[in-house]
Design a protein around this motif. Structure first.
Motif, PDB file in Angstrom:
ATOM      1  N   UNK A 185       0.848  -1.030  -0.260  1.00 42.22           N
ATOM      2  CA  UNK A 185       0.085  -0.047   0.006  1.00 42.22           C
ATOM      3  C   UNK A 185       0.766   1.207   0.047  1.00 42.22           C
ATOM      4  N   UNK A 186       0.670   1.963  -1.178  1.00 44.91           N
ATOM      5  CA  UNK A 186       1.260   3.266  -0.982  1.00 44.91           C
ATOM      6  C   UNK A 186       0.866   4.053   0.061  1.00 44.91           C
ATOM      7  N   UNK A 187       1.611   5.535   0.324  1.00 41.04           N
ATOM      8  CA  UNK A 187       0.950   6.432   1.109  1.00 41.04           C
ATOM      9  C   UNK A 187       1.541   7.608   0.624  1.00 41.04           C
ATOM     10  N   UNK A 188       0.594   8.811   0.955  1.00 47.01           N
ATOM     11  CA  UNK A 188       1.086  10.125   0.748  1.00 47.01           C
ATOM     12  C   UNK A 188       0.398  11.105   1.847  1.00 47.01           C
ATOM     13  N   UNK A 189       0.883  11.929   2.157  1.00 40.57           N
ATOM     14  CA  UNK A 189       0.635  12.957   3.217  1.00 40.57           C
ATOM     15  C   UNK A 189       0.425  14.354   2.766  1.00 40.57           C
ATOM     16  N   UNK A 190      -0.733  14.939   2.900  1.00 37.54           N
ATOM     17  CA  UNK A 190      -1.022  16.333   2.649  1.00 37.54           C
ATOM     18  C   UNK A 190      -1.190  17.205   3.932  1.00 37.54           C
ATOM     19  N   UNK A 191      -0.401  18.278   4.046  1.00 36.27           N
ATOM     20  CA  UNK A 191      -0.465  19.301   5.137  1.00 36.27           C
ATOM     21  C   UNK A 191      -1.348  20.406   4.789  1.00 36.27           C
ATOM     22  N   UNK A 192      -2.498  20.617   5.306  1.00 31.80           N
ATOM     23  CA  UNK A 192      -3.458  21.510   5.192  1.00 31.80           C
ATOM     24  C   UNK A 192      -3.207  23.073   5.766  1.00 31.80           C
ATOM     25  N   UNK A 193      -3.174  23.950   5.156  1.00 33.56           N
ATOM     26  CA  UNK A 193      -3.032  25.182   5.872  1.00 33.56           C
ATOM     27  C   UNK A 193      -4.681  25.852   6.266  1.00 33.56           C
ATOM     28  N   UNK A 194      -5.085  26.788   6.472  1.00 32.64           N
ATOM     29  CA  UNK A 194      -6.076  27.404   6.968  1.00 32.64           C
ATOM     30  C   UNK A 194      -7.150  27.361   5.968  1.00 32.64           C
TER      31      UNK A 194
END
Length: 357
Positions: A185-194
């Motif tokens: 299983x691949x993964x990716x991370x997204x860091x949301x701003x406001x």
């Protein structure tokens, strides 16, 4: 809604089943809508208790989801059952209010830490192609000032969480990498701003979701609250742009194992945001209130990786996004929750003071 139909990368979502934990929230529901527009079958897992007032109809979850499951991400049997049916997963479920996490770190741990572990265990035993984990710019803390200007946060800089909420996100990011790296299983991370944008509504006793707080205050004739005088800096990114970046992270090859900021790269003070809103309401006034605990000075995103890896750029400016929100609020006054316009209950002390005045 953002146009997702023209990107050829999204063709692999046509007919795919995508589990969206927290798919009943503001961001989750916009992700679900865009997945449906791309031909996917979104499965939603949500408790629908994040607000003390109804939002399920407001966020139109049932309109776009192929299936909605009322449940908790900590329920192992439910999560296992859904993960076995999913081709992709977006993990957006969280106790996501900074102030609430500060008041109740036990609940933050149960939802954001234990819940994430339950999901990762389920994904490890399923045939999920990729999991996208929704993180937050709060992991950077106050960051490092750049000259005399605001901080600019890059994905490779040290993390320095200064709130309970941010600390849970840092742990979850590391756990996603530890448990999924080298697996099928691949993964990716997204860091949301406001995040902001219609149909966002505020929560009581929260200092997040500042656009609805300010707009609804002005709309109902209340002063616009500026915590700490509004000197903090925010990178405001519209929810439709946030959702589009998240959907792209599911299917973009170069995002495998990567983390990207999802922001505009534009630093705006809280006061400037309030002034943009006040421009839509004649006679709007401001009031300065204390700085809440765990509220960072803020900054803006370094967006180069999002552009390079995702080919993504925000499409909605802050001025346009606020105009859209105010226009929506003016034709949807029922979106203002009852508690927002109800005077606070009098305590014996305040009653005595009132009688003595």
């Amino acid at each position: 809604m953002a146009d997702v139909s023209s990107d050829p990368r999204l063709r692999q979502l046509d007919g795919a089943t995508v589990l969206v934990t927290g798919g009943g929230g503001l961001v989750g529901s916009r992700i679900v809508a865009q997945l449906a527009a791309a031909g996917a079958r979104p499965l939603v897992l949500d408790r629908f208790d994040a607000y003390p007032h109804p939002v399920r109809d407001r966020f139109e979850v049932d309109r776009h989801a192929a299936e909605v499951v009322l449940g908790d991400v900590r329920e192992r049997a439910t999560v296992n059952w859904l993960a076995r049916r999913a081709d992709f997963v977006v993990h957006a479920a969280a106790y996501a209010d900074v102030a609430a996490c500060t008041r109740r770190p036990d609940i933050a741990f149960a939802s954001n830490v234990h819940g994430t572990q339950v999901l990762l265990d389920a994904v490890a035993g399923a045939a999920v192609k990729r999991l996208v984990f929704v993180s937050s710019a709060s992991v950077y803390g106050n960051g490092l000032p750049v000259g005399d200007g605001p901080s600019r946060f890059a994905e490779d800089q040290p993390l320095d969480p200064i709130s309970v909420y941010a600390n849970t996100k840092v742990w979850a990011e590391h756990q996603v990498r530890l448990l999924l790296s080298g697996t099928g299983t691949e993964h990716a991370i997204v860091r949301y701003f406001s995040v902001y944008g219609e149909p966002q509504v505020p929560k009581p006793e929260s200092h997040s979701w500042m656009v609805p707080w300010m707009a609804m205050s002005a709309h109902t004739g209340r002063p616009i609250r500026l915590n700490g005088g509004g000197r903090q800096v925010r990178d405001m990114v519209h929810v439709e742009d946030i959702a589009r970046a998240t959907v792209l992270a599911l299917v973009t090859d170069r995002m495998t194992g990567r983390t990207v900021n999802v922001g505009t790269g534009v630093a705006t003070t809280v006061r400037q945001i309030g002034e943009l809103i006040a421009g839509h309401y004649s006679g709007a006034e401001f009031i300065t209130t204390p700085m809440p605990a765990g509220d960072p000075r803020g900054g803006c995103a370094d967006t180069r990786l999002a552009t390079d890896l995702l080919g993504w750029q925000p499409g909605i400016t802050l001025a346009d996004g606020i105009s859209r929100y105010v226009a929506w609020l003016k034709v949807t006054p029922g979106a203002i929750p009852d508690w927002f316009t109800t005077p606070p209950a009098l305590t014996p002390a305040t009653t005595s003071a009132a009688l003595a005045a």
